[in-house]
Enzyme design. Structure first.
Site, PDB file in Angstrom:
ATOM      1  N   SER A   1      -1.196   5.196 -14.520  1.00 48.32           N
ATOM      2  CA  SER A   1      -2.045   4.894 -15.686  1.00 48.32           C
ATOM      3  C   SER A   1      -2.316   3.412 -15.906  1.00 48.32           C
ATOM      4  O   SER A   1      -2.960   3.050 -16.881  1.00 48.32           O
ATOM      5  CB  SER A   1      -1.470   5.498 -16.971  1.00 48.32           C
ATOM      6  OG  SER A   1      -1.622   6.893 -16.987  1.00 48.32           O
TER       7      SER A   1
ATOM      8  N   TYR B 258      -7.048   3.575 -16.209  1.00 48.13           N
ATOM      9  CA  TYR B 258      -6.622   4.251 -17.436  1.00 48.13           C
ATOM     10  C   TYR B 258      -6.109   3.279 -18.493  1.00 48.13           C
ATOM     11  O   TYR B 258      -5.904   3.661 -19.634  1.00 48.13           O
ATOM     12  CB  TYR B 258      -5.577   5.314 -17.131  1.00 48.13           C
ATOM     13  CG  TYR B 258      -6.125   6.597 -16.521  1.00 48.13           C
ATOM     14  CD1 TYR B 258      -7.426   6.688 -16.029  1.00 48.13           C
ATOM     15  CD2 TYR B 258      -5.332   7.727 -16.442  1.00 48.13           C
ATOM     16  CE1 TYR B 258      -7.916   7.863 -15.473  1.00 48.13           C
ATOM     17  CE2 TYR B 258      -5.820   8.911 -15.890  1.00 48.13           C
ATOM     18  CZ  TYR B 258      -7.098   8.966 -15.409  1.00 48.13           C
ATOM     19  OH  TYR B 258      -7.582  10.136 -14.867  1.00 48.13           O
TER      20      TYR B 258
ATOM     21  N   ASP C 163       0.835  -1.197   0.000  1.00 51.90           N
ATOM     22  CA  ASP C 163       0.000   0.000   0.000  1.00 51.90           C
ATOM     23  C   ASP C 163       0.874   1.253   0.000  1.00 51.90           C
ATOM     24  O   ASP C 163       1.622   1.483   0.955  1.00 51.90           O
ATOM     25  CB  ASP C 163      -0.889  -0.046   1.237  1.00 51.90           C
ATOM     26  CG  ASP C 163      -1.861   1.105   1.366  1.00 51.90           C
ATOM     27  OD1 ASP C 163      -1.745   2.099   0.608  1.00 51.90           O
ATOM     28  OD2 ASP C 163      -2.747   1.027   2.240  1.00 51.90           O
TER      29      ASP C 163
ATOM     30  N   ASN D 237      -6.274  12.469 -11.149  1.00 52.48           N
ATOM     31  CA  ASN D 237      -7.026  12.910 -12.317  1.00 52.48           C
ATOM     32  C   ASN D 237      -6.776  14.423 -12.477  1.00 52.48           C
ATOM     33  O   ASN D 237      -6.157  15.041 -11.624  1.00 52.48           O
ATOM     34  CB  ASN D 237      -8.513  12.568 -12.193  1.00 52.48           C
ATOM     35  CG  ASN D 237      -9.164  13.224 -10.991  1.00 52.48           C
ATOM     36  OD1 ASN D 237      -8.990  14.411 -10.729  1.00 52.48           O
ATOM     37  ND2 ASN D 237      -9.929  12.443 -10.242  1.00 52.48           N
TER      38      ASN D 237
ATOM     39  N   ASP E  25      -5.506   7.302  -6.256  1.00 49.63           N
ATOM     40  CA  ASP E  25      -5.878   8.698  -5.974  1.00 49.63           C
ATOM     41  C   ASP E  25      -6.819   8.778  -4.773  1.00 49.63           C
ATOM     42  O   ASP E  25      -6.581   9.533  -3.829  1.00 49.63           O
ATOM     43  CB  ASP E  25      -6.531   9.291  -7.226  1.00 49.63           C
ATOM     44  CG  ASP E  25      -6.737  10.792  -7.173  1.00 49.63           C
ATOM     45  OD1 ASP E  25      -6.162  11.466  -6.291  1.00 49.63           O
ATOM     46  OD2 ASP E  25      -7.464  11.303  -8.045  1.00 49.63           O
TER      47      ASP E  25
END
Length: 183
Positions: free
Chosen positions: A133, A137, A26, A40, A50
């Site tokens: 990403s 994403y 983590d 983002n 995020d």
């Protein structure tokens, strides 16, 4: 994070102090000068890494993030770490994968380089990165690991800071890709 938690450690370049560590776990628990948030464009929190960073840091992170007026893909901005074990959070916006023909690899490389530039300018010794990403994403994990490791190696050739970069992975597949790339 205990030394026993470190999955792998490699010298980046003979004669430099920069090292790469791979940590499976983590990112919000990693003790580093800064952790990088795969954010983002709004910088106001979201899902995945995020959201986890925003929850762990507390409401102060959101309040400071509101003052930054967002961030463009490939760029990076810095805030305090608040309730995280890291002093700072470097927020970077990775590209959404559209098959690789929309400048995605270059934008992802920019995420790493711009984050490292901020860390260097602040004199930060240790920075932890998630797989930018590679979640929702959709960036292919192996290609993303190669871009990440190569960006760190390239940056460290000309900069003394950061001295250590930790790639924080969630799964064995990503761990294997990073180990392969740092060899």
């Amino acid at each position: 994070m205990q030394v026993s938690d470190i999955m792998d450690r490699h010298q980046l370049k003979p004669g430099t102090m920069a090292t790469i560590e791979i940590y499976k776990g983590d990112i919000t628990k990693v003790e580093a000068d800064a952790i990088v948030n795969a954010a983002n464009k709004s910088l106001l929190g979201g899902g995945g890494v995020d959201g986890a960073i925003h929850r762990a840091a507390g409401k102060e992170l959101l309040e400071e993030s509101k003052t930054l007026n967002g961030c463009e893909t490939g760029q990076a901005k810095i805030t305090g770490g608040y309730q995280l074990p890291a002093d700072f959070v470097i927020h970077t916006v990775g590209p959404v994968w559209h098959g690789g023909n929309s400048n995605e690899p270059q934008l992802l490389r920019s995420c790493y380089l711009n984050s490292l530039k901020i860390a260097s300018e602040k004199g930060l010794g240790t920075v932890a990165f998630p797989g930018i990403s590679t979640g929702v994403y959709g960036f292919p994990k192996k290609q993303a690991a190669e871009i990440a490791v190569n960006a760190v190696k390239s940056f460290s050739e000309n900069h003394d800071k950061p001295e250590k970069v930790i790639f924080v992975v969630f799964d064995e597949e990503s761990e294997a890709y990073y180990k392969e790339m740092v060899k």
